[in-house]
Design an enzyme around this catalytic site. Structure first.
Site, PDB file in Angstrom:
ATOM      1  CE  LYS A 168      -4.451  -1.327   1.944  1.00 56.11           C
ATOM      2  NZ  LYS A 168      -5.427  -1.035   2.986  1.00 56.11           N
TER       3      LYS A 168
ATOM      4  CE  LYS B 275      -6.472  -8.712  -2.038  1.00 56.36           C
ATOM      5  NZ  LYS B 275      -6.348  -8.067  -0.732  1.00 56.36           N
TER       6      LYS B 275
ATOM      7  CE  LYS C 175     -12.158  -3.042   0.194  1.00 53.79           C
ATOM      8  NZ  LYS C 175     -13.048  -3.249   1.297  1.00 53.79           N
TER       9      LYS C 175
HETATM   10  P1  TYM Z   1     -10.668  -5.912   4.067  1.00 57.36           P
HETATM   11  O1  TYM Z   1     -11.697  -4.867   4.362  1.00 57.36           O
HETATM   12  O2  TYM Z   1      -9.640  -5.626   3.039  1.00 57.36           O
HETATM   13  O3  TYM Z   1     -11.372  -7.264   3.663  1.00 57.36           O
HETATM   14  C1  TYM Z   1     -12.393  -7.845   4.464  1.00 57.36           C
HETATM   15  C2  TYM Z   1     -12.295  -9.362   4.460  1.00 57.36           C
HETATM   16  O4  TYM Z   1     -12.410  -9.856   3.117  1.00 57.36           O
HETATM   17  C3  TYM Z   1     -11.337 -10.750   2.847  1.00 57.36           C
HETATM   18  N1  TYM Z   1     -10.991 -10.660   1.414  1.00 57.36           N
HETATM   19  C4  TYM Z   1     -10.917 -11.714   0.600  1.00 57.36           C
HETATM   20  N2  TYM Z   1     -11.117 -13.016   0.801  1.00 57.36           N
HETATM   21  C5  TYM Z   1     -10.963 -13.859  -0.255  1.00 57.36           C
HETATM   22  N3  TYM Z   1     -10.622 -13.425  -1.494  1.00 57.36           N
HETATM   23  C6  TYM Z   1     -10.412 -12.113  -1.759  1.00 57.36           C
HETATM   24  N4  TYM Z   1     -10.093 -11.705  -2.983  1.00 57.36           N
HETATM   25  C7  TYM Z   1     -10.560 -11.194  -0.672  1.00 57.36           C
HETATM   26  N5  TYM Z   1     -10.430  -9.840  -0.574  1.00 57.36           N
HETATM   27  C8  TYM Z   1     -10.697  -9.540   0.720  1.00 57.36           C
HETATM   28  C9  TYM Z   1     -10.204 -10.263   3.737  1.00 57.36           C
HETATM   29  O5  TYM Z   1      -9.249 -11.273   3.961  1.00 57.36           O
HETATM   30  C10 TYM Z   1     -10.950  -9.881   4.999  1.00 57.36           C
HETATM   31  O6  TYM Z   1     -11.191 -11.016   5.801  1.00 57.36           O
HETATM   32  N6  TYM Z   1      -7.459  -5.550   7.867  1.00 57.36           N
HETATM   33  C11 TYM Z   1      -8.764  -6.056   7.486  1.00 57.36           C
HETATM   34  C12 TYM Z   1      -9.893  -5.500   8.322  1.00 57.36           C
HETATM   35  C13 TYM Z   1      -9.730  -5.673   9.791  1.00 57.36           C
HETATM   36  C14 TYM Z   1      -9.852  -6.892  10.509  1.00 57.36           C
HETATM   37  C15 TYM Z   1      -9.654  -6.529  11.875  1.00 57.36           C
HETATM   38  C16 TYM Z   1     -10.097  -8.209  10.141  1.00 57.36           C
HETATM   39  C17 TYM Z   1      -9.465  -4.693  10.683  1.00 57.36           C
HETATM   40  N7  TYM Z   1      -9.433  -5.201  11.950  1.00 57.36           N
HETATM   41  C18 TYM Z   1      -9.689  -7.511  12.865  1.00 57.36           C
HETATM   42  C19 TYM Z   1     -10.148  -9.171  11.142  1.00 57.36           C
HETATM   43  C20 TYM Z   1      -9.944  -8.816  12.494  1.00 57.36           C
HETATM   44  C21 TYM Z   1      -9.019  -5.653   6.036  1.00 57.36           C
HETATM   45  O7  TYM Z   1      -8.494  -4.702   5.541  1.00 57.36           O
HETATM   46  O8  TYM Z   1      -9.965  -6.371   5.427  1.00 57.36           O
END
Ligand code: TYM
Length: 339
Positions: free
Chosen positions: A119, A202, A205
């Site tokens: 990022k 991957k 968004k």
């Molecule tokens: P974020 O908002 O990027 O994504 C949310 C969840 O979606 C999953 N994900 C995917 N799974 C499979 N294939 C994909 N292409 C894909 N893209 C996204 C992510 O693995 C995630 O589970 N850092 C985290 C948010 C967060 C969090 C937390 C998660 C903040 N605090 C505490 C768990 C526990 C994030 O940016 O997810």
């Protein structure tokens, strides 16, 4: 102390930074609902708005996206009575523990995070301090509830390992066993849903090409068109998993089919093995539309009453604080912060 000594509790979060994808749904949301419905754990789900602002967010869009994400959770089957559903900024205990963890985590640990490197890129000097410290706040999200299990997609694995490192260092430094070593739950065929345009990337968004992903708000025509145009190879589908080796696009589409139809991969391959993509793609498109359209329809309905969404989030935040506040009190005591 192992997690066995703690109440079985699931925590996970999604950023309300706009554009929920099929990857978020299959890798996270759908599994959140399964864990809620299993009834074996308390389930706490969070819209992590404080994480979203580690990169610039337009304020009006952030507020809209937060409500829309809440609508998505509910439309997918999260019941705000059975689970706790809220947005992070309404529970100040996240930021409070986040600060303490900023003082526990080491610069070197943060600098090794691949998401930070991706990022911040070559322009790290110009990235926010919040983006660098992101994983410490994530650890706080989880540990402020003493969560024992965290369902996520594959891309969050490293952050969850860091969460364990932070818990272990805190426990070690203060001579306590107060924080659990949380277990990541990265299971199933859809822990890494790939781009429809490039099977080595991957689904995300932030990909500049909208054709690379299915958005949860896409209509039936858009979903069908994106699947029709998805990149593939010229061979028919194989009937066994080993033959998917070296065929990332085929593997991705079959995985998506398995996850959406809630079948094991071998069962799906037995059904579709030998079919050309020209036959398989319409099957996948029909399935995706059948599963996703009711969700986007329900999201649109819920978004007509944002006051109700706000009520659900503030009630969820109140319940979340009920769990987090005593954990913060005890943490302050352990650290020697006078209250
Ligand atoms: P974020 O908002 O990027 O994504 C949310 C969840 O979606 C999953 N994900 C995917 N799974 C499979 N294939 C994909 N292409 C894909 N893209 C996204 C992510 O693995 C995630 O589970 N850092 C985290 C948010 C967060 C969090 C937390 C998660 C903040 N605090 C505490 C768990 C526990 C994030 O940016 O997810």
């Amino acid at each position: 102390m192992t997690t066995a000594a703690f109440t079985p509790r699931v925590f996970s979060g999604i950023q309300p930074s706009g554009g929920l994808t099929l990857g978020n749904y299959l890798g996270a949301l759908k599994r959140f609902v399964e864990m809620q419905d299993a009834g074996t754990h308390e389930t706490i789900y969070c819209l992590v708005d404080l994480h979203a602002i580690t990169v610039w967010q337009d304020p009006a869009k952030l507020a809209h996206n937060t409500r829309e994400l809440a609508a998505a959770f509910i439309a997918c089957g999260i019941d705000p009575e059975r689970s706790i559903l809220f947005n992070q900024s309404q529970v100040p205990e996240h930021a409070q523990l986040g600060w303490i963890f900023n003082c526990v985590a080491r610069m070197g640990w943060m600098g090794r995070m691949t998401q930070w490197k991706d990022k911040a890129g070559k322009n790290a000097e110009n990235a926010s301090l919040g983006l660098f410290g992101y994983p410490a706040l994530m650890a706080a999200d989880i540990l402020v509830y003493h969560a024992t299990h965290v369902p996520v997609g594959e891309d969050q694995k490293q952050h969850l390992e860091l969460t364990r490192d932070i818990a272990a260092k805190f426990n070690h430094d203060y001579g306590t066993d107060f924080f659990p070593l949380t277990e990541p739950v990265i299971e199933g065929v859809a822990t890494r849903v790939m781009s429809l345009r490039d099977g080595s990337k991957k689904m995300s968004k932030s990909d500049p090409s909208d054709m690379s992903r299915i958005n949860m708000t896409d209509n039936a025509d858009a979903i069908a068109q994106k699947i029709r145009k998805a990149r593939t190879d010229p061979e028919p589908l194989p009937d066994n998993e080993a033959a998917l080796e070296g065929r990332p696009e085929a593997r991705n589409l079959v995985n998506i089919y398995a996850a959406l139809s809630e079948q094991e991969l071998p069962t799906v391959l037995a059904e579709v093995g030998g079919k050309p993509f020209s036959e398989f793609k319409p099957m996948l498109a029909d399935l995706a539309v059948a599963k996703l359209s009711p969700i986007s329809g329900e999201m649109a309905r819920l978004m007509k009453d944002t006051a109700e969404i706000d009520r659900i989030l503030s009630r969820g935040a109140e319940r979340a604080r009920g769990v987090a506040a005593p954990i913060i009190d005890r943490t302050y005591e352990i650290v020697g912060l006078v209250r």
